[in-house]
Design a protein around this motif. Structure first.
Motif, PDB file in Angstrom:
ATOM      1  N   CYS A 199     -28.132 -60.772 -10.108  1.00 13.17           N
ATOM      2  CA  CYS A 199     -27.116 -60.877  -9.066  1.00 13.17           C
ATOM      3  C   CYS A 199     -27.380 -62.110  -8.209  1.00 13.17           C
ATOM      4  N   GLN A 200     -26.326 -62.588  -7.581  1.00 14.74           N
ATOM      5  CA  GLN A 200     -26.450 -63.601  -6.545  1.00 14.74           C
ATOM      6  C   GLN A 200     -26.064 -62.944  -5.230  1.00 14.74           C
ATOM      7  N   THR A 201     -26.820 -63.234  -4.188  1.00 10.85           N
ATOM      8  CA  THR A 201     -26.501 -62.722  -2.866  1.00 10.85           C
ATOM      9  C   THR A 201     -26.195 -63.900  -1.950  1.00 10.85           C
ATOM     10  N   LEU A 202     -25.201 -63.720  -1.080  1.00 10.49           N
ATOM     11  CA  LEU A 202     -24.761 -64.753  -0.150  1.00 10.49           C
ATOM     12  C   LEU A 202     -25.379 -64.463   1.215  1.00 10.49           C
ATOM     13  N   TRP A 203     -25.952 -65.488   1.852  1.00  7.46           N
ATOM     14  CA  TRP A 203     -26.680 -65.316   3.107  1.00  7.46           C
ATOM     15  C   TRP A 203     -26.186 -66.311   4.151  1.00  7.46           C
ATOM     16  N   LEU A 204     -26.139 -65.862   5.422  1.00  4.87           N
ATOM     17  CA  LEU A 204     -25.774 -66.717   6.550  1.00  4.87           C
ATOM     18  C   LEU A 204     -26.704 -66.444   7.722  1.00  4.87           C
ATOM     19  N   GLY A 205     -27.008 -67.492   8.486  1.00  5.30           N
ATOM     20  CA  GLY A 205     -27.817 -67.330   9.675  1.00  5.30           C
ATOM     21  C   GLY A 205     -28.074 -68.653  10.353  1.00  5.30           C
ATOM     22  N   ALA A 206     -28.774 -68.605  11.469  1.00  3.24           N
ATOM     23  CA  ALA A 206     -29.151 -69.822  12.182  1.00  3.24           C
ATOM     24  C   ALA A 206     -30.283 -70.536  11.450  1.00  3.24           C
ATOM     25  N   SER A 207     -31.089 -69.762  10.724  1.00  4.20           N
ATOM     26  CA  SER A 207     -32.192 -70.312   9.929  1.00  4.20           C
ATOM     27  C   SER A 207     -32.437 -69.363   8.757  1.00  4.20           C
ATOM     28  N   ALA A 208     -33.305 -69.759   7.850  1.00  5.24           N
ATOM     29  CA  ALA A 208     -33.610 -68.908   6.694  1.00  5.24           C
ATOM     30  C   ALA A 208     -34.250 -67.593   7.136  1.00  5.24           C
ATOM     31  N   ASP A 209     -35.042 -67.629   8.208  1.00  2.17           N
ATOM     32  CA  ASP A 209     -35.715 -66.417   8.697  1.00  2.17           C
ATOM     33  C   ASP A 209     -34.757 -65.430   9.346  1.00  2.17           C
ATOM     34  N   SER A 210     -33.694 -65.932   9.982  1.00  2.00           N
ATOM     35  CA  SER A 210     -32.774 -65.039  10.682  1.00  2.00           C
ATOM     36  C   SER A 210     -31.511 -64.733   9.877  1.00  2.00           C
ATOM     37  N   ALA A 211     -31.429 -65.239   8.653  1.00  2.00           N
ATOM     38  CA  ALA A 211     -30.221 -65.052   7.845  1.00  2.00           C
ATOM     39  C   ALA A 211     -30.049 -63.592   7.428  1.00  2.00           C
ATOM     40  N   VAL A 212     -28.774 -63.189   7.286  1.00  2.00           N
ATOM     41  CA  VAL A 212     -28.445 -61.844   6.827  1.00  2.00           C
ATOM     42  C   VAL A 212     -27.565 -61.949   5.581  1.00  2.00           C
ATOM     43  N   GLU A 213     -27.687 -60.976   4.724  1.00  2.00           N
ATOM     44  CA  GLU A 213     -26.882 -60.947   3.499  1.00  2.00           C
ATOM     45  C   GLU A 213     -25.443 -60.585   3.849  1.00  2.00           C
ATOM     46  N   VAL A 214     -24.482 -61.385   3.364  1.00  2.00           N
ATOM     47  CA  VAL A 214     -23.075 -61.133   3.658  1.00  2.00           C
ATOM     48  C   VAL A 214     -22.266 -60.790   2.409  1.00  2.00           C
ATOM     49  N   GLY A 215     -22.867 -60.874   1.238  1.00  2.00           N
ATOM     50  CA  GLY A 215     -22.131 -60.544   0.022  1.00  2.00           C
ATOM     51  C   GLY A 215     -23.027 -60.535  -1.202  1.00  2.00           C
ATOM     52  N   THR A 216     -22.550 -59.857  -2.250  1.00  2.00           N
ATOM     53  CA  THR A 216     -23.271 -59.795  -3.517  1.00  2.00           C
ATOM     54  C   THR A 216     -22.313 -60.112  -4.652  1.00  2.00           C
ATOM     55  N   LEU A 217     -22.770 -60.925  -5.578  1.00  2.00           N
ATOM     56  CA  LEU A 217     -22.005 -61.285  -6.766  1.00  2.00           C
ATOM     57  C   LEU A 217     -22.789 -60.830  -7.990  1.00  2.00           C
ATOM     58  N   THR A 218     -22.085 -60.334  -8.996  1.00  2.00           N
ATOM     59  CA  THR A 218     -22.738 -59.887 -10.223  1.00  2.00           C
ATOM     60  C   THR A 218     -22.508 -60.917 -11.318  1.00  2.00           C
ATOM     61  N   LEU A 219     -23.619 -61.471 -11.824  1.00  2.00           N
ATOM     62  CA  LEU A 219     -23.543 -62.449 -12.915  1.00  2.00           C
ATOM     63  C   LEU A 219     -23.285 -61.738 -14.222  1.00  2.00           C
ATOM     64  N   PRO A 220     -22.617 -62.272 -15.189  1.00  2.00           N
ATOM     65  CA  PRO A 220     -21.973 -63.571 -15.208  1.00  2.00           C
ATOM     66  C   PRO A 220     -20.524 -63.526 -14.719  1.00  2.00           C
ATOM     67  N   ALA A 221     -20.018 -62.358 -14.320  1.00  2.00           N
ATOM     68  CA  ALA A 221     -18.611 -62.241 -13.906  1.00  2.00           C
ATOM     69  C   ALA A 221     -18.308 -63.077 -12.664  1.00  2.00           C
ATOM     70  N   GLU A 222     -19.250 -63.162 -11.733  1.00  2.00           N
ATOM     71  CA  GLU A 222     -19.051 -63.938 -10.511  1.00  2.00           C
ATOM     72  C   GLU A 222     -20.269 -64.832 -10.291  1.00  2.00           C
ATOM     73  N   ARG A 223     -20.005 -66.073  -9.918  1.00  2.00           N
ATOM     74  CA  ARG A 223     -21.083 -67.022  -9.646  1.00  2.00           C
ATOM     75  C   ARG A 223     -20.639 -67.962  -8.536  1.00  2.00           C
ATOM     76  N   CYS A 224     -21.509 -68.158  -7.546  1.00  2.00           N
ATOM     77  CA  CYS A 224     -21.217 -69.105  -6.470  1.00  2.00           C
ATOM     78  C   CYS A 224     -21.598 -70.504  -6.949  1.00  2.00           C
ATOM     79  N   GLU A 225     -20.652 -71.437  -6.788  1.00  2.00           N
ATOM     80  CA  GLU A 225     -20.871 -72.789  -7.284  1.00  2.00           C
ATOM     81  C   GLU A 225     -20.981 -73.842  -6.188  1.00  2.00           C
ATOM     82  N   GLU A 226     -20.571 -73.484  -4.964  1.00  2.00           N
ATOM     83  CA  GLU A 226     -20.624 -74.461  -3.876  1.00  2.00           C
ATOM     84  C   GLU A 226     -20.538 -73.718  -2.548  1.00  2.00           C
ATOM     85  N   ILE A 227     -21.128 -74.316  -1.510  1.00  2.00           N
ATOM     86  CA  ILE A 227     -21.020 -73.803  -0.139  1.00  2.00           C
ATOM     87  C   ILE A 227     -20.462 -74.929   0.717  1.00  2.00           C
TER      88      ILE A 227
END
Length: 176
Positions: free
Chosen positions: A70-98
């Protein structure tokens, strides 16, 4: 002439078999421990991006989940404070750019080359999902790249590219 020598005591039946079983069980335990350790530690960051004029970080982690990757999408002020905001299941879904808006108010994760999932960069809540390309007769014959948010975050520009050949053209989509 007779030859005399000491004869070792007879082995108990099954001793060799028991030794072989112990060796096999130990090898299986070591192999499964190694595999589990590799699977648990296999999470890694595959994409990362930050806004140009604000503090923030968005990244995509790829990791094992259940019996797939799986791929998980993360957002935050820094890597330490980031929270998971979504999950993608490979190979059906793949994040290619932010893509981030300059001010950090909007962030978009490009999924499968044509779908943009947009989040509020500060609250980390989903805003909407936009298909940037109209489906065509041959699925996956075109893809999006180079997403840029407008100054007010109401639209995105991007390159609409044919897969496997040159000839990208400009694209524009409202996202509010």
């Amino acid at each position: 002439m007779s030859v005399e020598r000491a004869v070792p005591a007879a082995r108990r039946p099954g001793a060799a078999l028991r030794g072989a079983v112990i060796v096999l069980v130990a090898a299986a335990a070591a192999a499964s421990g190694y595999a589990v350790g590799r699977r648990v530690g296999a999470a890694h960051v595959v994409l990362t991006a930050a806004p140009a004029q604000a503090r923030g970080l968005g990244f995509v982690r790829e990791e094992p989940c259940a019996d797939k990757t799986c791929q998980t999408l993360w957002l935050g002020a820094s890597a330490d404070s980031a929270v998971e905001v979504g999950t993608l299941t490979l190979p059906a879904e793949r994040c290619e750019e932010i893509a981030w808006a300059k001010d950090g108010l909007r962030v978009g994760f490009l999924i499968n080359g044509y779908r943009l999932r947009i989040f509020d960069g500060y609250t980390k809540k989903p805003i909407r999902e936009v298909e940037l390309l109209e489906p065509d007769a041959v699925k996956g014959s075109r893809f999006v790249r180079g997403i840029t948010f407008s100054d007010n975050g109401a639209a995105v520009t991007f390159d609409d590219c044919p897969r496997g050949q040159s000839g990208c053209r400009s694209g524009l989509s409202a996202v509010r």
